[in-house]
Design an enzyme around this catalytic site. Structure first.
Site, PDB file in Angstrom:
ATOM      1  N   ARG A  29      28.445  50.997  82.819  1.00 17.34           N
ATOM      2  CA  ARG A  29      27.537  50.617  83.894  1.00 17.34           C
ATOM      3  C   ARG A  29      28.179  49.440  84.612  1.00 17.34           C
ATOM      4  NH1 ARG A  29      24.228  51.400  79.309  1.00 17.34           N
ATOM      5  NH2 ARG A  29      22.712  53.102  79.543  1.00 17.34           N
ATOM      6  N   LYS A  75      22.006  48.458  77.690  1.00 13.08           N
ATOM      7  CA  LYS A  75      20.566  48.292  77.864  1.00 13.08           C
ATOM      8  C   LYS A  75      19.881  48.102  76.523  1.00 13.08           C
ATOM      9  CE  LYS A  75      19.917  50.813  82.200  1.00 13.08           C
ATOM     10  NZ  LYS A  75      19.204  51.931  82.863  1.00 13.08           N
ATOM     11  N   HIS A  79      28.509  53.038  90.741  1.00  9.92           N
ATOM     12  CA  HIS A  79      27.819  53.963  89.835  1.00  9.92           C
ATOM     13  C   HIS A  79      28.386  55.379  89.960  1.00  9.92           C
ATOM     14  CE1 HIS A  79      24.682  54.187  86.891  1.00  9.92           C
ATOM     15  NE2 HIS A  79      24.127  55.241  87.457  1.00  9.92           N
ATOM     16  N   ARG A 120      31.037  55.936  87.434  1.00  7.90           N
ATOM     17  CA  ARG A 120      30.488  56.253  86.106  1.00  7.90           C
ATOM     18  C   ARG A 120      30.093  57.729  86.039  1.00  7.90           C
ATOM     19  NH1 ARG A 120      27.417  54.307  81.509  1.00  7.90           N
ATOM     20  NH2 ARG A 120      25.268  55.083  81.450  1.00  7.90           N
ATOM     21  N   HIS A 174      23.553  56.092  76.419  1.00  6.09           N
ATOM     22  CA  HIS A 174      22.205  56.602  76.684  1.00  6.09           C
ATOM     23  C   HIS A 174      21.399  56.631  75.393  1.00  6.09           C
ATOM     24  CE1 HIS A 174      23.610  58.987  80.485  1.00  6.09           C
ATOM     25  NE2 HIS A 174      23.347  57.727  80.756  1.00  6.09           N
ATOM     26  N   TYR A 198      24.140  65.754  83.572  1.00  7.20           N
ATOM     27  CA  TYR A 198      25.511  66.097  83.948  1.00  7.20           C
ATOM     28  C   TYR A 198      25.825  67.563  83.718  1.00  7.20           C
ATOM     29  CZ  TYR A 198      26.015  61.123  84.448  1.00  7.20           C
ATOM     30  OH  TYR A 198      25.848  59.833  84.858  1.00  7.20           O
TER      31      TYR A 198
END
Length: 310
Positions: free
Chosen positions: A157, A181, A254, A257, A280, A289
């Site tokens: 990220r 995150k 982004h 990525r 994730h 994806y």
């Protein structure tokens, strides 16, 4: 139905005015928000009036018909959802203020909002970006080459990349320890090309430091944040896209990525492994994806297959 009896267009205007006064006085709604509510409610009232019903009198069936008309008119799902939100707030206000004995909007279903597929650059376009960065031998060019190589090599990220500590790796290690995150940590591999670009950048990193002041960040800046901001990086990346012959609107940090994930998946990467690389928490996020890949394959068949041209 409303406790006060049937309402006409004048009564609708009064009810809308009461609702907007409440939003201003009690909710401290901004002027733009109030104006948006007014437009959406007046639009709904106008449509209902054409069907012989006042906004204050409409039942759930009439409101469903109004929602269906928005879809037929081709309004985006996000616009439909915004208009429905205004109507829901309006009827909740009427119910709470005892201006209606029921809330006809409570049973309405929100329009389904399709999840947009991420923008993706092709492998040749990534190569063009890297070539354009290599042609700039300045300190900024070396920094940009390092940023792109690291984003594309590790799928970070942008916030993870720009806040990397200094030094990012120790000795001959080829992995970054990334804090993502929720404070979750993961290892992110670096390609030989990314490591080489980092080495070249580190030789000029001192030019981005405030004189005599060390920095704990890999990508220091003299700005308030202390490290390169995502806004500045995005701006520099768009300038590089122009130099590479790529429309700048298609390029962002982004997007790099997304390219990392899509190209790995197209090359046969396992979805679970990709989930770990991207950081994730839920594999459902990674599965987007697979849809990108499906669309790419569909376009390939449509463009290349001989039967598609008949």
């Amino acid at each position: 139905m409303a406790e006060q009896g049937p309402t006409g267009s004048g009564s609708d205007a009064r009810l809308i005015a009461l609702f907007l006064d409440m939003m201003t006085a009690e909710r401290n709604a901004a002027a733009n928000t109030v104006a948006a509510y007014r437009r959406d409610l007046q639009d709904a009232a106008g449509w209902l009036a054409g069907k012989g019903t006042g906004l204050g009198d409409a039942d759930s069936d009439k409101l469903r018909a109004w929602l269906a008309s928005l879809s037929r008119d081709g309004l985006a799902a996000s616009t439909q959802a915004r208009k429905l939100s205004a109507v829901r707030r309006f009827y909740r206000f009427l119910f709470n203020e005892r201006l209606r004995a029921d809330d006809p909007a409570a049973a309405l279903d929100a329009p389904k909002r399709g999840r947009p597929l991420p923008k993706v650059l092709g492998i040749d376009e990534i190569g063009a970006l890297l070539d354009a960065a290599r042609e700039d031998g300045s300190a900024r060019g070396l920094r940009m080459l390092c940023l792109i190589e690291m984003l594309y090599a590790a799928g970070l990220r942008v916030s993870e990349l720009l806040t990397l500590p200094f030094p990012p790796v120790r000795g001959d290690q080829r992995f970054l320890m990334v804090r993502g995150k929720g404070g979750r940590e993961r290892l992110a591999p670096l390609s030989p090309e990314a490591l080489a670009a980092m080495e070249d950048y580190l030789a000029v990193r001192g030019r981005f430091l405030t004189k005599g002041a060390p920095s704990p960040h890999l990508f220091p800046s003299r700005g308030k944040a202390g490290y390169l901001t995502r806004q500045h990086f995005a701006l520099e990346l768009k300038k590089l896209a122009v130099a590479a012959g790529i429309p700048p609107g298609r390029v962002s940090p982004h997007v790099l990525r997304h390219a990392f994930a899509t190209h790995l998946l197209a090359g046969g990467a396992d979805l679970r492994a990709l989930q770990k690389l991207l950081g994730h928490a839920d594999i459902a996020t990674t599965q987007i994806y697979t849809h990108v890949q499906d669309e790419t394959l569909t376009r390939l068949v449509e463009d290349v297959h001989p039967l598609a041209r008949r």
